[in-house]
Design an enzyme around this catalytic site. Structure first.
Site, PDB file in Angstrom:
ATOM      1  N   GLN A 182       0.816  -1.209   0.000  1.00  0.00           N
ATOM      2  CA  GLN A 182       0.000   0.000   0.000  1.00  0.00           C
ATOM      3  C   GLN A 182       0.852   1.263   0.000  1.00  0.00           C
ATOM      4  O   GLN A 182       2.036   1.231   0.320  1.00  0.00           O
ATOM      5  CB  GLN A 182      -0.921   0.008   1.223  1.00  0.00           C
ATOM      6  CG  GLN A 182      -2.029  -1.029   1.160  1.00  0.00           C
ATOM      7  CD  GLN A 182      -2.990  -0.884   2.321  1.00  0.00           C
ATOM      8  OE1 GLN A 182      -2.922  -1.642   3.274  1.00  0.00           O
ATOM      9  NE2 GLN A 182      -3.898   0.072   2.241  1.00  0.00           N
ATOM     10  N   HIS A 183       0.218   2.355  -0.348  1.00  0.00           N
ATOM     11  CA  HIS A 183       0.706   3.727  -0.177  1.00  0.00           C
ATOM     12  C   HIS A 183       1.787   4.176  -1.155  1.00  0.00           C
ATOM     13  O   HIS A 183       2.071   5.364  -1.245  1.00  0.00           O
ATOM     14  CB  HIS A 183       1.254   3.954   1.244  1.00  0.00           C
ATOM     15  CG  HIS A 183       0.395   3.478   2.355  1.00  0.00           C
ATOM     16  ND1 HIS A 183      -0.926   3.847   2.493  1.00  0.00           N
ATOM     17  CD2 HIS A 183       0.667   2.652   3.395  1.00  0.00           C
ATOM     18  CE1 HIS A 183      -1.425   3.275   3.572  1.00  0.00           C
ATOM     19  NE2 HIS A 183      -0.482   2.545   4.136  1.00  0.00           N
ATOM     20  N   ASP A 200      -2.327  -4.960   0.089  1.00  0.00           N
ATOM     21  CA  ASP A 200      -1.905  -6.252   0.627  1.00  0.00           C
ATOM     22  C   ASP A 200      -2.702  -6.690   1.850  1.00  0.00           C
ATOM     23  O   ASP A 200      -3.033  -7.871   1.993  1.00  0.00           O
ATOM     24  CB  ASP A 200      -0.406  -6.240   0.937  1.00  0.00           C
ATOM     25  CG  ASP A 200       0.050  -5.039   1.751  1.00  0.00           C
ATOM     26  OD1 ASP A 200      -0.789  -4.220   2.160  1.00  0.00           O
ATOM     27  OD2 ASP A 200       1.279  -4.924   1.973  1.00  0.00           O
TER      28      ASP A 200
END
Length: 489
Positions: free
Chosen positions: A71-72, A242
């Site tokens: 992520q991110h 995830d």
């Protein structure tokens, strides 16, 4: 018998699983490594995906593919679709100052945190994409000026599998979009005003799909290699982050809390309502089924075990044996495991600390035990924050590489205070992506039911003293950290 493929493009590697869409039976799998670092050229992910697909025997026979990813991460593209600069990953903390700026601009302190929690369900920290965009605008204006689109790692890989058919074809999903800091799980909309506040303008962002909406179709020549590795016209699932994929992969249900011990440590549960924690401890993410995924993340998880093993010059199995040979509580030795800064609590510049070192506790076994207990205590703090936001916790499902440690499995119930279920070692993020791909391929109102066999349950009486000593050491350490600038003059 339709087959589906799930991809886990994680921080450290790319994993691919091929499963039967109806039963979930695993047919084959493969993996390939990613480079180290907190910024990575996305082409490395693409190369690793090709290697993992090869290792899995190709995908020519699958009906659908979904990609789950870390992520991110900030992937910036120019007008032609070329990557502007290496992607900044979730564990890159250079945007810590930008996170503080964004909170301050929204009113600062409790008011600023409340603003962000109400707007997007989460308070900005260095991990989030919105803070990385602010950092880019401040520190690399020449790159910021070239950004025509911004997306996440799984978005970019899905787009490449479709043949990179223009920026307008970028797609994302609720789970991963909810980690950007400029998409609201509560409303299901982008907050383009917050995106503009971060970057100074509004680039193109991916369309956010529903849980089983196809993101297009695989372009067979996306990989140029012999063997027909990609299927002709296979559907692409929307993919997800995830953690949302892991919840899908283990079949989490109400009352289950998933604790994942990987590169990062995460504590999360499936919920029917969005979370908005103004303290910032709980991130109010969405999940991959249309519900929500309140989540607490720590930066330091399995690598705490790696670091302890390296200091003691032993392998991970021997580290576990040492930890289990020491008494509960390690005779007062406490490790505060902030080895690479920390996200929860938000201390990006912190370091680790050892408390209670005496002649008696100066043994490899005591240090091993304290490292395992410190790792678990940090995750238990996250579990407390989650339940304070209304999550129900009846049992813990323990996954991730760290769950393979016998010491972690046996000590976890003492620290977490409830039974711990450990599925057999597996690629649950990739499995969740595969289950989503099966949902897309088969249709229906819900993903297919796949069973996880071979789980083990661990139970032990809680030992509150372990957490009490850890809390005292943590607060002492954080107090010293907060006072350090004044002490240094």
């Amino acid at each position: 018998m339709p087959l589906v493929a799930g991809v886990d493009s994680s921080t450290q590697s790319c994993k691919v699983v091929v499963r039967d869409a109806e039963t979930g039976a695993l047919l084959r799998q493969g993996r390939a490594p990613h480079p180290d670092g907190t910024e990575v050229d996305p082409s490395a992910w693409w190369s690793a995906l090709a290697g993992a697909v090869d290792a899995a025997g190709g995908l020519a026979d699958v009906a659908a593919v979904s990609v789950a990813g870390q992520q991110h991460g900030m992937v910036c593209l120019d007008e032609s679709g070329a990557v502007v600069r290496p992607a900044l990953l979730w564990n890159d903390t250079r945007s810590a100052g930008a996170a503080a700026e964004l909170v301050e601009e929204a009113g600062g302190g409790a008011a600023g945190r409340r603003f962000w929690a109400d707007a997007v369900g989460s308070v900005p920290v260095a991990s989030f994409t919105v803070t990385k965009l602010r950092w880019l605008a401040r520190h690399e204006p020449e790159h910021a000026a070239r950004v025509a689109a911004v997306c996440l790692p799984h978005d970019w890989l899905t787009w490449r599998l479709a043949g990179a058919p223009g920026l307008a074809a970028l797609r994302s999903d609720r789970g991963d979009a909810s980690g950007t800091g400029y998409w609201s799980p509560a409303t299901g909309d982008y907050r383009l005003d917050l995106l503009e506040r971060a970057l100074g303008r509004v680039p193109h962002v991916p369309a956010v799909l529903g849980p089983a909406d196809p993101a297009g179709a695989v372009r067979p020549d996306a990989f140029r290699a012999p063997g027909g590795r990609l299927p002709d016209g296979a559907l692409l699932g929307p993919g997800t982050g995830d953690n949302a994929a892991a919840a899908l992969g283990v079949g989490a249900r109400a009352g289950d809390v998933i604790v994942s011990i990987g590169t990062s440590g995460t504590v999360f549960s499936v919920a029917d309502a969005p979370a908005a924690d103004p303290t910032g401890a709980v991130a109010g993410f969405a999940d991959a089924t249309g519900r929500f995924l309140p989540l607490v993340c720590t930066l330091n998880a399995a690598r705490v075990l790696d670091a302890a093993a390296a200091m003691l010059r032993v392998g991970l199995d021997e580290l576990a044996e040492l930890a289990l040979s020491a008494p509960t509580g390690a005779d007062g030795l406490v490790v505060v495991p902030y080895l690479e800064g920390e996200r929860t609590p938000d201390r990006p510049l912190a370091t680790g600390a050892v408390h209670g070192l005496t002649l008696r506790t100066s043994t490899p076994a005591h240090l091993a035990r304290a490292a395992v207990e410190g790792l678990l205590c940090a995750l238990a703090d996250g579990l407390d924050a989650l339940t304070a936001q209304g999550a129900t916790a009846r049992r813990v499902i323990l996954v991730g590489g760290g769950a393979r440690s016998a010491a972690v499995r046996r000590i976890a119930p003492e620290v977490l205070g409830m039974p711990v279920v450990v599925p057999p070692p597996g690629e649950y993020v990739a499995d969740g992506a595969a289950r989503q791909a099966a949902w897309v391929a088969l249709g229906g109102a819900a993903p297919p039911t796949w069973s996880v066999r071979g789980t083990e349950e661990y139970a032990a009486a809680p030992v509150p003293a372990v957490r009490e000593r850890y809390a005292a050491a943590r607060e002492h350490f954080l107090d010293r950290l907060d006072r350090a600038p004044a002490d240094d003059g």
